[in-house]
Design an enzyme around this catalytic site. Structure first.
Site, mmCIF file in Angstrom:
data_model
loop_
_atom_site.group_PDB
_atom_site.id
_atom_site.type_symbol
_atom_site.label_atom_id
_atom_site.label_comp_id
_atom_site.label_asym_id
_atom_site.label_seq_id
_atom_site.Cartn_x
_atom_site.Cartn_y
_atom_site.Cartn_z
ATOM 1 N N ASN A 76 0.831 -1.210 0.000
ATOM 2 C CA ASN A 76 0.000 0.000 0.000
ATOM 3 C C ASN A 76 0.862 1.255 0.000
ATOM 4 O OD1 ASN A 76 0.605 -0.806 2.668
ATOM 5 N ND2 ASN A 76 -1.185 0.193 3.537
ATOM 6 N N VAL A 77 0.325 2.287 -0.630
ATOM 7 C CA VAL A 77 1.024 3.563 -0.777
ATOM 8 C C VAL A 77 0.026 4.659 -0.400
ATOM 9 C CG1 VAL A 77 2.266 5.089 -2.356
ATOM 10 C CG2 VAL A 77 2.408 2.609 -2.679
ATOM 11 N N GLU A 78 0.226 5.242 0.783
ATOM 12 C CA GLU A 78 -0.721 6.254 1.262
ATOM 13 C C GLU A 78 -0.325 7.650 0.785
ATOM 14 O OE1 GLU A 78 -1.043 5.473 5.485
ATOM 15 O OE2 GLU A 78 -2.265 3.704 5.092
ATOM 16 N N GLU A 96 -3.213 -4.178 -3.279
ATOM 17 C CA GLU A 96 -3.702 -4.924 -4.448
ATOM 18 C C GLU A 96 -3.581 -4.094 -5.724
ATOM 19 O OE1 GLU A 96 -5.088 -4.515 -1.520
ATOM 20 O OE2 GLU A 96 -6.308 -6.232 -0.911
ATOM 21 N N CYS A 142 -10.136 -5.342 0.550
ATOM 22 C CA CYS A 142 -11.306 -4.469 0.715
ATOM 23 C C CYS A 142 -12.254 -4.680 -0.478
ATOM 24 C CB CYS A 142 -10.874 -3.008 0.826
ATOM 25 S SG CYS A 142 -10.360 -2.260 -0.733
HETATM 26 N N1 THU Z 1 -5.372 -1.621 2.592
HETATM 27 C C1 THU Z 1 -4.827 -2.368 1.594
HETATM 28 O O1 THU Z 1 -3.695 -2.120 1.159
HETATM 29 N N2 THU Z 1 -5.574 -3.380 1.079
HETATM 30 C C2 THU Z 1 -6.811 -3.718 1.517
HETATM 31 O O2 THU Z 1 -7.459 -4.561 0.919
HETATM 32 C C3 THU Z 1 -7.353 -3.100 2.737
HETATM 33 C C4 THU Z 1 -6.694 -1.838 3.144
HETATM 34 C C5 THU Z 1 -4.597 -0.491 3.100
HETATM 35 C C6 THU Z 1 -5.161 0.851 2.718
HETATM 36 C C7 THU Z 1 -4.591 1.750 3.802
HETATM 37 O O3 THU Z 1 -3.307 2.190 3.394
HETATM 38 C C8 THU Z 1 -4.437 0.828 5.001
HETATM 39 O O4 THU Z 1 -4.568 -0.494 4.511
HETATM 40 C C9 THU Z 1 -5.473 1.060 6.095
HETATM 41 O O5 THU Z 1 -6.761 1.001 5.585
#
Ligand code: THU
Length: 135
Positions: free
Chosen positions: A45-47, A58, A89
């Site tokens: 994940n990349v926020e 994903e 998610c």
């Molecule tokens: N996140 C994912 O990378 N994949 C998912 O399927 C659920 C959530 C990440 C998004 C965010 O950076 C962190 O988890 C908290 O929600």
């Protein structure tokens, strides 16, 4: 028995979760997928300071899938930084469905489930083609 090495997928998901950029949620995620030609694709994940535009792990996995030649996803695993399996998610189930369909195996915390079980009656390319064919 699916014959899928979920341990290997999980190990890759955990490895890439260490590269996540998740300073806001402090919830690093790694995702790894097995492609029908044997490749393993992955992402983290990349926020963003604009919270809502964060990219889930994903998204990176799907980008690598397409950028390295495409193919069909056979199985996917997503893990948090503790190495525990997490569910993709809702949006990411949809992203994964496009490239693996109902048969895609999702490594859930209670064992492998088909995408049809975790995203029942999914909307997909079939619906679009059905209408296109009416023209
Ligand atoms: N996140 C994912 O990378 N994949 C998912 O399927 C659920 C959530 C990440 C998004 C965010 O950076 C962190 O988890 C908290 O929600």
């Amino acid at each position: 028995m699916s014959g899928v090495d979920f341990e290997q997928l999980r190990a890759r998901a955990i490895e890439i979760s260490k590269l996540a950029y998740a300073p806001y949620s402090e919830f690093p995620v790694g995702a790894a997928g097995l492609v029908d030609d044997g490749r393993i694709v992955s992402g983290c994940n990349v926020e963003n300071a604009a919270y809502g535009v964060a990219l889930c792990a994903e998204c990176g996995l799907i980008s690598e899938l397409i950028a390295t030649g495409g193919g069909r996803l056979v199985a996917v695993s997503c893990c948090n930084k503790l190495g525990e399996r997490i569910m993709p998610c809702g949006r990411c189930r949809q992203l994964l469905f496009e490239h693996g369909g109902d048969e895609l195996l999702v490594d859930t915390p209670i064992g492998p489930k088909s995408m049809a079980e975790v995203l029942p009656l999914a909307f997909g390319p079939t619906e679009l083609n059905h209408v296109k064919e009416q023209r």
